[in-house]
Design a protein around this motif. Structure first.
Motif, short mmCIF file in Angstrom:
data_model
loop_
_atom_site.label_atom_id
_atom_site.label_comp_id
_atom_site.label_asym_id
_atom_site.label_seq_id
_atom_site.Cartn_x
_atom_site.Cartn_y
_atom_site.Cartn_z
N VAL A 655 0.87 -1.18 0.00
CA VAL A 655 0.00 0.00 0.00
C VAL A 655 0.90 1.23 0.00
CG1 VAL A 655 -1.77 1.31 1.24
CG2 VAL A 655 -1.84 -1.20 1.22
N ARG A 710 -4.01 7.44 -1.49
CA ARG A 710 -3.53 6.04 -1.40
C ARG A 710 -3.82 5.29 -2.69
NH1 ARG A 710 -5.54 2.60 3.60
NH2 ARG A 710 -3.98 3.94 4.58
N SER A 712 -3.05 0.93 -3.87
CA SER A 712 -2.56 -0.39 -3.44
C SER A 712 -2.39 -1.30 -4.66
CB SER A 712 -3.52 -1.03 -2.44
OG SER A 712 -4.81 -1.17 -2.99
#
Length: 772
Positions: A655, A710, A712
């Motif tokens: 991540v 973010r 991932s």
């Protein structure tokens, strides 16, 4: 005396007479056994006397023999009285006979049953051997004394002697002339063949053809010797003219000629004075001629004088004169040989040292040892020969020459076989490239097994030569030992052990090769075994080696007569005790077995065990070895592993969080981040490592100075760091190109100049200090 109390005088005299008769009969009852114990194998003293007399004097020859038998019976009685146990048995039996009791037991030379129960001590054995050989020597001296003192005189007939001498000289001269002429005829052929063998040896670096040339030369000269003996026999039949005396003298010469010339033939094959091309030993021409001439001269002088001259003198004159002549001839020859040995001691020792330096390591040990003791062996040999020829000139010389010839032949054959085995030991077997690729350790194992087997064969050759040498000199009866229970059992045990070792090695090689073939790299497209398979096969190979070795050792111990039942019981008890005392070890083993069956980790996996993160390098049945990126190697017992992380199980993931300034536009930041990820996915070296599509999480964090976005990824195992490092670089470049700034930490300084107690000089403006 109390023993004879109550007996009449007449009965007392009768008992004394009976005891005296028993004492006189005991030596004659024990005479065959005493003579068998005192007569050494291979030597018959009576043959010397019988060969010196004519057939018409047999009755005169029996008188010394009878006196020798009487003396031997006295010696047997002395042996009975000298032994405490046999003397006590004899006294007890005589007293029983004196009391009128009948006994079926005959007095024996050996001790009774009580002494047989106790094993003889070392001192008893030494005393018995000393007593035996001292009795042999005393009997020999007695026979020699009786022969010299009681031998009859013969009337010397000059006419008969000259006639026999002329025919004898004609026979010997014709035989020697034929033999030497035949040797001169084949000499050029032997030189040419020897030159061919030498050139072949230098060209191909192989000694096989040179050895064949030497054996061919030996066979050729042996054929000439046999032909000369046949010519001598034919000529002797013509010259004897029906006379038994002449025929016997000619037979003596032919026997001596065959024996001594064969011994000289062996000397010529060793030194090759006239054929340096055939010579196998590194000896110069001058040294070869020196030793061949002197040894041939000495051996011929001893042989013909002891086997021909001395018997003829004994036949024509008397045994006394023959004994004196034999003593003078042998004494002079022995002194000359001893002088020759002492004079050449240092020179021959230096030559042997040089030969040892040029020889292989296996032979250099024997050559150096022989260089230190050769003169003592030679002195002992000729001193023993001198004493034996005084008792029985003909038979003792035949025995010594025969034993010497056997020894030379055995040593030569043993050296030849050992040399060939040594050459084969240094060679290596090479397998094909496919075999080496499919079975990586097979070639090395085969070379180790072949080398070890050849070394064992070389040791057996040396031991066999030593046993045959002892048998040739009548120091050890090899034939009787091989047919005896002890020898037969030992040979049978050795054969069984060899068969057991062969099948154990064969089974281990086959199984280990199959395992290594499964682990080897396959160039034909076969799928490689997994890490779990490699680990299990490696552990199975190690366990298999322990099991096969243990079973083989147990079977070999049982074959050599060791009772392995106590060993197995002791091993079980010891295993039980060890299991109680080493519970942690047992726990390690059990935990390791379950980890392997659950496929928790394998060699080459990246794992985290406790606070240790590294690559698994080695797995045993008790522990696992982990190598950290710092180079540290950790050995971790299985029992201490409670939880562990394996990074190589299927996939990898990570991540990525990126903080930007709070003043930036969220949509703009997400757009630039997607552009960076899109460029990452288009890279040929990074895109295939990503599994599926990246997952954008948007804004996942907000502070006074920044907010966090973010994304991932799911990647292949152990590739998450590669993808993460590439992504960080692209995000930095795209954020800087778009003007997206990282968060700054603001620090505000308040101006307090308006305060009544403020210091004017401390007044300052308000500043914003950036913070990364």
């Amino acid at each position: 005396m109390p023993l004879y109390s109550g007996l009449s005088v007449t009965r007392l005299h009768l008992m004394h007479l009976r005891n005296i008769v028993l004492l006189l009969l005991i030596p004659f009852v024990l005479l065959p056994r005493a003579m068998a114990a005192s007569d050494p194998a291979g030597v018959n003293p009576s043959q010397a006397v019988a060969s010196a007399h004519t057939q018409g004097k047999q009755e005169e020859q029996e008188k010394p023999g009878e006196e020798a038998e009487q003396q031997a019976s006295y010696a047997a009685l002395a042996n009975i009285l000298d032994d405490e146990n046999s003397r006590a048995d004899l006294i007890q039996q005589l007293r029983a006979a004196a009391d009128g009791k009948q006994s079926d037991v005959t007095p024996q030379l050996a001790p009774g049953s009580d002494s047989q129960d106790d094993p003889p001590t070392l001192l008893d054995s030494i005393t018995g051997v000393t007593r035996h050989y001292s009795g042999v020597v005393s009997n020999k001296l007695a026979v020699l004394h009786n022969t010299l003192t009681h031998a009859p005189q013969h009337r010397f007939n000059q006419g008969v002697f000259l006639q026999a001498l002329s025919r004898f000289a004609l026979l010997s001269g014709a035989t020697f002339a034929f033999y030497f002429a035949a040797r001169l005829v084949i000499a050029p052929l032997l030189r040419r063949v020897g030159h061919w063998g030498r050139k072949t040896h230098e060209r191909y670096k192989s000694g096989v053809k040179a050895v064949l040339v030497l054996l061919g030369a030996f066979a050729a000269e042996l054929g000439l010797l046999l032909a000369a003996v046949m010519v001598g026999q034919l000529l002797g039949q013509y010259l004897s003219d029906g006379s038994r005396v002449l025929a016997r003298q000619q037979a003596l010469f032919l026997n001596a000629f065959a024996l001594m010339e064969f011994f000289k033939l062996l000397l010529r094959m060793i030194f090759c004075p006239g054929y340096p091309e055939i010579r196998r030993f590194p000896i110069g021409d001058q040294g070869a001629r020196y030793w061949n001439n002197r040894l041939s001269l000495v051996s011929g002088f001893i042989g013909y004088s002891s086997m021909v001259v001395v018997p003829i003198i004994a036949n024509q004159t008397s045994l006394q004169i023959a004994a004196v002549v034999n003593f003078m001839l042998m004494l002079g020859t022995t002194l000359y040989i001893l002088l020759l040995i002492v004079r050449n001691k240092r020179v021959l020792q230096q030559e042997l040292e040089r030969l040892a330096n040029r020889s292989l390591a296996f032979f250099s040990v024997f050559i150096r040892a022989f260089s230190l003791v050769w003169h003592w062996l030679a002195i002992t040999y000729f001193v023993v020969l001198f004493f034996l020829t005084q008792f029985d000139p003909g038979n003792s010389l035949k025995f010594m020459v025969t034993a010497t010839v056997k020894s030379l032949m055995m040593i030569s054959i043993g050296a030849l076989l050992s040399g060939l085995l040594t050459r084969w030991i240094s060679r290596h077997i090479s397998l094909s490239a496919d075999m080496r690729r499919n079975y990586p350790q097979l070639q090395q194992r085969i070379n180790v097994y072949v080398s070890g087997g050849l070394k064992i064969c070389r040791i057996l050759v040396v031991c066999s030569v030593i046993l045959m040498l002892l048998d040739a000199w009548h120091l050890f009866d090899l034939g009787h030992w091989l047919t005896d229970d002890v020898g037969a059992r030992m040979v049978d045990a050795l054969l069984r052990i060899a068969i057991i070792m062969f099948f154990s090695v064969l089974g281990w090689t086959l199984l280990a090769s199959l395992i290594e073939n499964r682990l080897a790299t396959d160039a034909h497209g076969r799928p490689q075994p997994s890490a779990r398979t490699r680990t299990l096969l490696t552990l199975f190979r190690n366990a298999l080696s322990v099991i096969i070795s243990t079973i083989t050792i147990m079977i070999i111990l049982s074959e050599i007569g060791v009772n392995i039942a106590p060993l197995l019981a002791g091993a079980g008890a010891l295993g039980l005790a060890v299991s109680f005392g080493s519970q942690t070890l047992v726990k390690d083993v059990i935990t390791g077995v379950f980890i392997q069956f659950e496929n928790g980790m394998n060699t080459g996996d990246l794992v985290t065990i406790g606070d240790v993160t590294g690559v698994v390098e080695r797995m045993t049945i008790r522990s696992v070895g982990v190598r950290q990126d710092t180079g540290a190697y950790h050995i971790i017992p299985y029992s201490s592993i409670t939880t562990f992380a394996n990074f190589v199980r299927g996939i990898g993931s990570f991540v990525a969080n990126y903080d930007v300034s709070r003043n930036e536009n969220i949509d703009k930041v997400n757009t630039i981040l997607r552009e960076a990820v899109s460029e990452l996915m288009q890279k040929p070296d990074i895109g295939p490592l990503v599994i599926g599509e990246p997952n954008f999480g948007g804004v996942v964090g907000l502070t006074n100075q920044a907010f966090t976005v973010r994304v991932s990824f799911t990647t292949q195992a152990l590739k998450q760091w590669t993808v993460r490092f590439a992504l960080d670089g692209l995000v930095k470049n795209h954020f800087e190109a778009a003007g997206i700034k990282p968060p700054y930490q603001a620090v505000q300084v308040i101006n307090n100049s308006d305060a009544p107690d403020a210091d004017p000089s401390s007044a300052a403006g308000s500043h914003i200090l950036p913070s990364s």
